[in-house]
Each structure stands twice: as structure tokens, then as C-alpha cells.
Design a protein around this motif. Structure first.
Motif: not given
Length: 534
Positions: A309-324
Motif C-alpha cells: 500500500d505504501l509503495i503505491s501511495n503516490k501522495p506519500w512518494l511525492v511527499l517523501l522526496v519533497i520533505g527530503l
């Protein structure tokens, strides 16, 4: 219906105190640890930069593990609150050890720095991942969560203001070496100053209270390297040995207007006091908050499905990079401030006033985030804030050491917009958790919030590495005045346009974030209906 009730102001403040405590640790480390390691502990900037990057490689694993543990914690206090209680004292203790300077050889110092710094990141993870996830289970209303995020960031910036504003003054207080100071006036604004101390002091800094006068070593004093005029001098003192300076540029200079600070003892004792405040604030957060949102009742523990579920969660993936990226931006700015004021403006205590100004701007920025987010939408506001903050910050490249008003104005205006990043980010991670539940019928709040802790720490590690490599390229040595002078162009770069480049990249990536306000409203209503039916 209870899950969507309004959260009281008292509970919001209680929650905010936890980030105040976390930022005593995080901003204290981000702002002061680099200069403590180089100028007081005696490590090279490249060694420090590599340390900060290497220590981050375990964070991706530890943050995810802590998210998994938090989701599976079962106690009478809830899933996430107990971790705030359990880690309060360990986090305070490891923060104190970070700023302790034992008498070790070169290898021993490096080992000590690695061990204490890695333990700090691990304990911070055990505290901060559950703390962040707690925000998403206190309410199921995305707008109420944004409001809670604003309170949280006010608390965070308040904690930052406490440590960044007070620490240098506490360093001066605790670092008093009871010196003997003799001032002999030679002209209206020219003096010969002779100082000594009753005991050996490995690293002291001498300056005037106003930070205006320029110090050079007296011709009779044997010193190595160039003896250029600066607003202060750092050196080691031997017991009862006299050190002589020519001091110019400040009228009516007297003995009581000259300060000599033992930076090792000053930093250590000041951070010990801050650690006590940290533990107290964590306890207050634990006792004043409540968990309300639970995973769907039919949800079974399935780690493989959680990751899927996590890997398919596009909002989360974008936020991970933006947050970094935005944490690299913020951490470079924080990590270079004290060095910039110490070695470019030659007025370290002025940095405390600058940092207080930034914190006030941060509080105002956090408070403005909720109404601006409602008006513009979170994604658009994030993009505007990134471009504006970075663009303004780049203007510092044009400021000379005398342009104090311009430096303060640029820093404060840029920081107002920069405060919007973390305020939105942690609220948006809650939105990503809602999106996962909406799409998959499952919720793994702790795992999703592990991205916030990972981005914060790994971003800080990358920032430390960038600072260390740039200063290393300019041959910076915090204990050698000649090398400091040669590294000034690198210090200016790190203070201005280097971090600004990162905001441009982050703003571009933010266009990939899919959760518009219209979509969030749809998700909130759907989840509310599902929970009412349970």
C-alpha cells in the motif's frame, strides 16, 4: 461522530509542546553541533560532514521499523502516546552527551562523535515518528489536522526560539573563565588589552560586548599565520600566561565591556539545562493528548500488504522526496548561521538576535498556514512558499558584513515562507494516510509518518555533508584564523544561493502531488461515512 469532534485549544497546545521539546534537540543540533564539533571539539569539517551523512544511512531502516512498531503497539495509553513518555529522558540524556567534550585523542574524538550522534538519531526516531503519527489519530478532519499542524509548528518554532535565542547567552554565562583583563587606552578608540586566566582553557573566544571593536594580536605576542583585524579572536589559554591584543574602533572601551568565553564548558552546561526543559515538555505532551482514530476494525496485521500500500501511495512518494529536499534547504541555512555570524560578521552573539527574529517569523508563518491553505490549497501554497523563500534567501549573496539590516530583513522574510513547509508537510502526511485508507481500506499511520522522520534526519545529514564538503573545499579550519578568512566565499555561498537552488527543484516536483482540496474533501466525507457505519 466522536472521531471528528473539534480538538480543544488546550489539547492542541499540549500537542505543540512536544514539537517544542523535539526542536530543542533538533534545532539545537542543526544550528550548533557543526560549529561545536569544528571550533570546540576540534574535528575537521570534512570529518563532520561525512559523520552526518553516514549516520543517516541507518535512518531509512530505523524510521520504517519505528513506524511498524508504533502501528503494532498496544497499551492503555494508545499506540503512539506511550513512546513520547518512554523516550523523554533518553532523548534528553543523549542530547547532553552530544555536547559533552571528553579529553580524548583524535581517533577517540571521532569514535565518540559517531557513537553519540548515531544514538541521538535512533532515540530521536523512537520519539519523533510516534509523535508525528499521533497527529493523524487525534482527529479525522483534514482541516482540523491543518489547524493542529499550525499549533504544532508554533510549538516547534517556540522550542527553536528557546534554544537558538538563549543558548549563546547561556554559553557566555556558563563559559565565564574569571579572567584578568587590563585595558590601556592609546588613543580615542585604540587600546592595548592584556588578558590572562587562572587555569588552562583549551578554547576561548574574546570580543567586546557590542561586537564592534577589531582585535589584532600585539606585535610582542608570538602568533602563527596572518594577523588580520577581526571582531574577536579564538585561541587556547595557558594558566597565568598573558595574551596581548591591539583593539580599535570602539570608544570608551573598559574592562567590563570585554568578554572571554570558555566555549567547551559553556556549550556543555547550556545544553544540559536545555535537556531538562526538553524532558519536562515531553511529559506535558503525553499527559495532555488523546488518540481517537483507530484502524478499520476488520484490518489484520499484514506487513507485506502495508508496504505494498505504501509503495503505491503516490501522495506519500511525492511527499517523501519533497520533505527530503526542504529539510536539506532548512538544515543548510540553520547549520551555517553561527559560522556565518562568527567568521563573516565577526559577531557570534548577534546570531542569537538573528535566530530569534527568524523564530518569530516562523511562528507567524505557521499561524498563517491554515488560512492560506484554505484559500490557495495545500499544494499551491507549498509551491509558492518554496519559490518565494528560496528567491529571497539568495539575495544574501549581495550583502556585505556591514549590511546588518539587510541581512536581518532578508533572513526574516525568507523564513516566514519557509515556516509554511513543515506546517503543511506533516498535515499532508495525515492526508496521505487518509488516502491509503480511502483507496485500500487499510491504515498504517506510523509507517506513513516514518517518512517525515526520515526526510527530516536524512535531509539534515545531506545538509551537513554539503556544508562540510564546501567548507572543506575552501580549507576551512575553525581553529585557524587564516583558513577561516580564506573560506569566507564558501560561507557566503552556503548562506545564500546554494540552499536556494534546492527550493527550485522541490517546487517543480510538487506539481506531481495529486491531492487537490476537492479530492481531500471527497476522501474526508467518505471516511466519515465508513466510520459511522462501524
Amino acid at each position: 461522530m466522536a472521531s471528528f469532534e473539534k480538538i480543544s485549544v488546550k489539547e492542541k497546545i499540549g500537542y505543540a509542546l512536544g514539537d517544542g521539546a523535539a526542536n530543542i534537540a533538533w534545532r539545537g543540533v542543526a544550528t550548533f553541533l557543526f560549529i561545536f564539533y569544528t571550533d570546540v571539539f576540534g574535528l575537521s569539517p570534512i570529518t563532520v560532514g561525512v559523520l552526518m551523512l553516514v549516520a543517516r544511512f541507518s535512518d531509512g531502516i530505523s524510521d520504517v521499523v519505528m513506524g511498524i512498531i508504533g502501528d503494532r503497539t498496544k497499551s492503555k495509553y494508545g499506540k503512539f502516546r506511550p513512546w513520547i513518555l518512554w523516550t523523554a529522558i533518553p532523548l534528553a540524556a543523549i542530547l547532553s552527551l552530544l555536547f559533552t567534550s571528553p579529553d580524548l585523542g583524535e581517533t577517540g574524538k571521532i569514535v565518540y562523535a559517531y557513537v553519540t550522534y548515531i544514538f541521538f538519531t535512533l532515540i530521536y526516531t523512537a520519539n519523533n515518528v510516534p509523535y508525528g503519527a499521533l497527529m493523524a489519530v487525534m482527529t479525522g478532519d483534514d482541516k482540523e489536522r491543518t489547524s493542529l499542524g499550525s499549533y504544532r509548528m508554533v510549538g516547534a518554532f517556540g522550542g527553536g526560539m528557546l534554544v537558538q535565542g538563549a543558548l549563546l547567552f547561556l554559553v557566555a554565562y556558563y563559559g565565564n573563565v574569571n579572567p584578568s583583563i587590563v585595558v590601556d587606552q592609546l588613543a580615542d578608540d585604540k587600546y592595548k588589552v592584556v588578558v590572562s586566566a587562572p587555569s588552562d582553557v583549551e578554547n576561548v573566544n574574546i570580543k567586546t560586548d557590542d561586537g564592534i571593536a577589531l582585535f589584532t594580536w600585539d606585535d610582542a605576542q608570538e602568533v602563527s599565520g596572518e594577523n588580520s583585524p577581526t571582531r574577536g579572536k579564538s585561541f587556547s589559554m595557558k594558566a597565568d600566561k598573558e595574551y596581548m591584543f591591539m583593539v580599535e574602533g570602539e570608544a570608551n572601551l573598559s574592562q567590563d565591556k570585554i568578554t572571554i568565553i570558555d566555549q567547551k564548558r559553556g556549550y556543555s552546561n547550556a545544553m544540559y539545562l536545555m535537556s531538562i526543559f526538553l524532558a519536562i515538555l515531553m511529559f506535558l505532551t503525553f499527559y495532555s493528548t488523546k488518540e481517537r482514530i483507530q484502524p478499520p476494525k476488520e484490518q489484520k496485521n499484514n506487513l507485506k500488504q502495508d508496504f505494498k500500500d505504501l509503495i503505491s501511495n503516490k501522495p506519500w512518494l511525492v511527499l517523501l522526496v519533497i520533505g527530503l529536499l526542504f529539510n536539506v534547504y532548512n538544515s543548510i541555512k540553520q547549520g551555517i548561521v553561527i559560522i556565518y555570524f562568527s567568521h563573516y560578521l565577526h559577531n557570534q552573539l548577534l546570531a542569537a538576535s538573528f535566530l530569534i527574529g527568524l523564530m518569530i517569523a516562523s511562528v507567524l508563518g505557521a499561524m498563517a498556514t491554515a488560512p492560506l491553505g484554505k484559500r490557495l490549497g495545500k499544494r499551491n501554497l507549498f509551491i509558492y512558499a518554496l519559490v518565494f523563500s528560496g528567491g529571497v534567501n539568495a539575495l544574501l549573496a549581495f550583502c556585505g558584513p556591514e549590511d546588518i539590516t539587510a541581512i536581518f530583513t532578508i533572513g526574516i522574510v525568507s523564513e516566514f515562507a519557509a515556516a509554511i513547509f513543515p506546517t503543511l508537510f506533516f498535515a499532508m502526511l495525515g492526508d496521505a494516510a487518509d488516502y491509503s485508507e480511502f483507496k485500500n481500506g487499510r491504515r498504517a499511520t506510523g509507517l506513513i509518518y516514518s517518512a517525515g522522520s526520515f526526510a527530516t534526519k536524512f535531509g539534515g545529514g545531506i545538509a551537513g555533508a554539503i556544508i562540510g564538503l564546501v567548507l572543506g573545499a575552501f580549507a576551512y579550519n575553525g581553529q585557524d584564523p587564516e583558513s577561516i578568512k580564506g573560506a569566507v566565499p564558501g560561507i557566503i555561498m552556503l548562506m545564500s544561493w546554494v540552499p536556494a537552488l534546492i527550493t527550485v527543484l522541490a517546487a517543480g516536483l510538487m506539481f506531481l502531488y495529486p491531492l487537490t482540496q476537492k479530492k481531500l474533501d471527497e476522501i474526508t466525507l467518505e471516511l466519515k461515512q465508513r466510520r459511522l457505519q462501524e
